[in-house]
Design a protein around this motif. Structure first.
Motif, PDB file in Angstrom:
ATOM      1  N   HIS A  89       0.409  -1.230   0.087  1.00 57.03           N
ATOM      2  CA  HIS A  89      -0.169   0.207   0.110  1.00 57.03           C
ATOM      3  C   HIS A  89       0.520   1.299   0.031  1.00 57.03           C
ATOM      4  CE1 HIS A  89      -3.242  -2.737   0.004  1.00 57.03           C
ATOM      5  NE2 HIS A  89      -3.460  -2.430   1.278  1.00 57.03           N
ATOM      6  N   ARG A  90       1.836   1.266  -0.470  1.00 60.17           N
ATOM      7  CA  ARG A  90       2.796   2.808  -0.179  1.00 60.17           C
ATOM      8  C   ARG A  90       2.916   2.670  -1.729  1.00 60.17           C
ATOM      9  NH1 ARG A  90       7.746   5.077   0.935  1.00 60.17           N
ATOM     10  NH2 ARG A  90       7.446   7.282  -0.550  1.00 60.17           N
ATOM     11  N   LYS A  91       2.150   3.604  -1.748  1.00 62.28           N
ATOM     12  CA  LYS A  91       1.534   4.327  -3.733  1.00 62.28           C
ATOM     13  C   LYS A  91       2.804   4.556  -4.591  1.00 62.28           C
ATOM     14  CE  LYS A  91      -3.203   5.485  -3.566  1.00 62.28           C
ATOM     15  NZ  LYS A  91      -3.912   6.401  -3.000  1.00 62.28           N
ATOM     16  N   HIS A  92       3.124   4.288  -5.869  1.00 64.91           N
ATOM     17  CA  HIS A  92       4.585   4.017  -6.094  1.00 64.91           C
ATOM     18  C   HIS A  92       4.614   4.308  -7.309  1.00 64.91           C
ATOM     19  CE1 HIS A  92       4.407  -0.493  -5.387  1.00 64.91           C
ATOM     20  NE2 HIS A  92       5.156  -0.184  -6.863  1.00 64.91           N
ATOM     21  N   ARG A  93       4.496   5.409  -8.786  1.00 62.92           N
ATOM     22  CA  ARG A  93       5.051   4.713 -10.014  1.00 62.92           C
ATOM     23  C   ARG A  93       6.129   4.820 -10.297  1.00 62.92           C
ATOM     24  NH1 ARG A  93       1.910   7.961 -12.439  1.00 62.92           N
ATOM     25  NH2 ARG A  93       3.473   9.074 -13.640  1.00 62.92           N
ATOM     26  N   VAL A  94       6.383   4.464 -11.122  1.00 59.87           N
ATOM     27  CA  VAL A  94       7.435   4.169 -13.136  1.00 59.87           C
ATOM     28  C   VAL A  94       7.496   5.755 -13.300  1.00 59.87           C
ATOM     29  CG1 VAL A  94       9.137   3.689 -14.482  1.00 59.87           C
ATOM     30  CG2 VAL A  94       7.452   1.702 -12.533  1.00 59.87           C
ATOM     31  N   GLY A  95       9.058   6.706 -12.945  1.00 61.08           N
ATOM     32  CA  GLY A  95       9.017   7.895 -13.675  1.00 61.08           C
ATOM     33  C   GLY A  95       9.114   7.986 -14.716  1.00 61.08           C
ATOM     34  N   TRP A  96      10.464   7.711 -14.711  1.00 59.10           N
ATOM     35  CA  TRP A  96      11.042   6.765 -16.233  1.00 59.10           C
ATOM     36  C   TRP A  96      11.873   5.667 -16.611  1.00 59.10           C
ATOM     37  CZ3 TRP A  96      16.432   7.144 -15.720  1.00 59.10           C
ATOM     38  CH2 TRP A  96      16.845   7.333 -14.902  1.00 59.10           C
ATOM     39  N   THR A  97      12.326   5.132 -18.057  1.00 62.54           N
ATOM     40  CA  THR A  97      13.157   4.041 -17.597  1.00 62.54           C
ATOM     41  C   THR A  97      14.307   3.891 -18.496  1.00 62.54           C
ATOM     42  OG1 THR A  97      12.161   2.672 -19.470  1.00 62.54           O
ATOM     43  CG2 THR A  97      11.794   2.022 -16.416  1.00 62.54           C
ATOM     44  N   SER A  98      15.498   3.310 -19.041  1.00 67.23           N
ATOM     45  CA  SER A  98      16.672   3.680 -19.993  1.00 67.23           C
ATOM     46  C   SER A  98      15.077   3.518 -21.093  1.00 67.23           C
ATOM     47  CB  SER A  98      17.442   3.213 -19.727  1.00 67.23           C
ATOM     48  OG  SER A  98      18.415   2.810 -18.315  1.00 67.23           O
ATOM     49  N   GLU A  99      15.815   4.552 -22.174  1.00 67.08           N
ATOM     50  CA  GLU A  99      15.630   4.614 -23.731  1.00 67.08           C
ATOM     51  C   GLU A  99      16.660   3.799 -24.569  1.00 67.08           C
ATOM     52  OE1 GLU A  99      13.619   8.014 -25.136  1.00 67.08           O
ATOM     53  OE2 GLU A  99      12.470   8.158 -23.357  1.00 67.08           O
ATOM     54  N   THR A 100      17.733   3.993 -24.154  1.00 67.26           N
ATOM     55  CA  THR A 100      18.661   3.111 -24.716  1.00 67.26           C
ATOM     56  C   THR A 100      18.789   2.040 -24.446  1.00 67.26           C
ATOM     57  OG1 THR A 100      20.190   4.140 -23.591  1.00 67.26           O
ATOM     58  CG2 THR A 100      19.917   5.654 -24.584  1.00 67.26           C
ATOM     59  N   GLU A 101      18.497   1.300 -23.247  1.00 68.94           N
ATOM     60  CA  GLU A 101      19.269   0.140 -23.524  1.00 68.94           C
ATOM     61  C   GLU A 101      17.810  -0.324 -21.699  1.00 68.94           C
ATOM     62  OE1 GLU A 101      22.017  -0.618 -20.220  1.00 68.94           O
ATOM     63  OE2 GLU A 101      21.886   2.089 -19.618  1.00 68.94           O
ATOM     64  N   PRO A 102      16.806  -1.724 -22.050  1.00 68.39           N
ATOM     65  CA  PRO A 102      16.645  -2.241 -21.694  1.00 68.39           C
ATOM     66  C   PRO A 102      17.060  -1.848 -19.825  1.00 68.39           C
ATOM     67  CG  PRO A 102      16.678  -3.789 -23.538  1.00 68.39           C
ATOM     68  CD  PRO A 102      18.243  -2.948 -23.252  1.00 68.39           C
ATOM     69  N   THR A 103      15.951  -1.668 -19.263  1.00 74.97           N
ATOM     70  CA  THR A 103      15.772  -1.836 -18.095  1.00 74.97           C
ATOM     71  C   THR A 103      15.545  -3.040 -17.658  1.00 74.97           C
ATOM     72  OG1 THR A 103      15.571   0.801 -17.442  1.00 74.97           O
ATOM     73  CG2 THR A 103      15.414  -1.040 -15.404  1.00 74.97           C
ATOM     74  N   VAL A 104      16.368  -4.078 -16.819  1.00 75.51           N
ATOM     75  CA  VAL A 104      15.001  -5.927 -16.391  1.00 75.51           C
ATOM     76  C   VAL A 104      15.606  -5.348 -14.987  1.00 75.51           C
ATOM     77  CG1 VAL A 104      16.488  -7.645 -17.071  1.00 75.51           C
ATOM     78  CG2 VAL A 104      16.746  -6.378 -18.207  1.00 75.51           C
ATOM     79  N   TRP A 105      13.552  -5.519 -14.016  1.00 71.56           N
ATOM     80  CA  TRP A 105      13.748  -5.730 -12.990  1.00 71.56           C
ATOM     81  C   TRP A 105      14.155  -6.805 -12.549  1.00 71.56           C
ATOM     82  CZ3 TRP A 105      12.135  -0.454 -10.985  1.00 71.56           C
ATOM     83  CH2 TRP A 105      11.901   0.494 -12.281  1.00 71.56           C
ATOM     84  N   LEU A 106      13.786  -7.046 -11.378  1.00 72.44           N
ATOM     85  CA  LEU A 106      14.363  -8.548 -11.263  1.00 72.44           C
ATOM     86  C   LEU A 106      13.624  -8.190  -9.261  1.00 72.44           C
ATOM     87  CD1 LEU A 106      14.645 -11.709 -10.729  1.00 72.44           C
ATOM     88  CD2 LEU A 106      15.728 -11.441  -8.995  1.00 72.44           C
ATOM     89  N   ALA A 107      11.816  -8.532  -9.493  1.00 67.46           N
ATOM     90  CA  ALA A 107      10.668  -8.375  -8.934  1.00 67.46           C
ATOM     91  C   ALA A 107       9.904  -9.319  -7.829  1.00 67.46           C
ATOM     92  CB  ALA A 107       9.393  -7.197  -9.304  1.00 67.46           C
ATOM     93  N   VAL A 108       9.996  -9.590  -6.093  1.00 69.02           N
ATOM     94  CA  VAL A 108       9.762 -10.472  -5.737  1.00 69.02           C
ATOM     95  C   VAL A 108       8.600 -10.266  -4.873  1.00 69.02           C
ATOM     96  CG1 VAL A 108      10.275 -12.029  -3.668  1.00 69.02           C
ATOM     97  CG2 VAL A 108      12.062 -11.294  -5.184  1.00 69.02           C
ATOM     98  N   PHE A 109       7.360 -10.357  -4.927  1.00 64.52           N
ATOM     99  CA  PHE A 109       6.362  -9.898  -3.813  1.00 64.52           C
ATOM    100  C   PHE A 109       5.980 -10.859  -2.946  1.00 64.52           C
ATOM    101  CE2 PHE A 109       6.134  -8.259  -8.359  1.00 64.52           C
ATOM    102  CZ  PHE A 109       6.016  -7.125  -8.345  1.00 64.52           C
ATOM    103  N   PHE A 110       5.599 -10.603  -1.785  1.00 64.55           N
ATOM    104  CA  PHE A 110       5.805 -11.773  -0.467  1.00 64.55           C
ATOM    105  C   PHE A 110       4.097 -11.088   0.181  1.00 64.55           C
ATOM    106  CE2 PHE A 110       8.849  -9.816  -0.672  1.00 64.55           C
ATOM    107  CZ  PHE A 110       9.542  -8.904   1.332  1.00 64.55           C
ATOM    108  N   PRO A 111       3.976 -11.482   1.047  1.00 62.97           N
ATOM    109  CA  PRO A 111       2.942 -11.098   2.167  1.00 62.97           C
ATOM    110  C   PRO A 111       3.919 -10.499   2.985  1.00 62.97           C
ATOM    111  CG  PRO A 111       2.845 -13.510   2.152  1.00 62.97           C
ATOM    112  CD  PRO A 111       3.431 -13.624   1.207  1.00 62.97           C
ATOM    113  N   PRO A 112       3.293  -9.355   3.518  1.00 64.57           N
ATOM    114  CA  PRO A 112       3.527  -8.372   4.678  1.00 64.57           C
ATOM    115  C   PRO A 112       3.647  -9.299   5.863  1.00 64.57           C
ATOM    116  CG  PRO A 112       1.669  -7.677   4.766  1.00 64.57           C
ATOM    117  CD  PRO A 112       2.026  -8.488   3.502  1.00 64.57           C
TER     118      PRO A 112
END
Length: 112
Positions: A89-112
């Motif tokens: 519930h911490r509201k967030h957004r992606v402001g920008w990502t690289s345009e010249t190369e891919p941005t690769v994220w590793l995201a791990v989602f889990f219950p609090p």
């Protein structure tokens, strides 16, 4: 000899010219989900925020990105190797990502 294990490389075969971010679930069970996200100049639409019921730990493996947070207002710039734990519930957004190369994220989602 081919392994019987599920193997891969999150930096291989990166797509280019994506119309939207590409999300691939790498592993999951009822408690945790691990995703590879590939961005290429993508942002969250201006009036939208992610408001998740899970905690999210995110690591930038390649490229660069800017995350914006609401309440309190905050910006975090991420480069390869940088990570952040986003509480549920911490509201967030992606402001920008690289345009010249891919941005690769590793995201791990889990219950609090």
């Amino acid at each position: 000899m081919k392994s019987s294990l599920d193997t891969g490389n999150v930096l291989k075969n990166l797509p280019r010219d994506l119309a939207s971010e590409l999300v691939t679930v790498l592993a999951q069970n009822r408690h945790v989900r691990i995703e590879r996200i590939v961005s290429s100049g993508h942002t969250t639409p201006p009036d939208e925020w992610y408001d998740q019921v899970e905690d999210e730990w995110v690591l930038v493996i390649a490229g660069r990105a800017l995350l914006r947070f609401e309440d309190p207002s905050e910006e975090i710039r991420l480069e390869p190797g940088d990570h952040v734990l986003i509480p549920r519930h911490r509201k967030h957004r992606v402001g920008w990502t690289s345009e010249t190369e891919p941005t690769v994220w590793l995201a791990v989602f889990f219950p609090p």
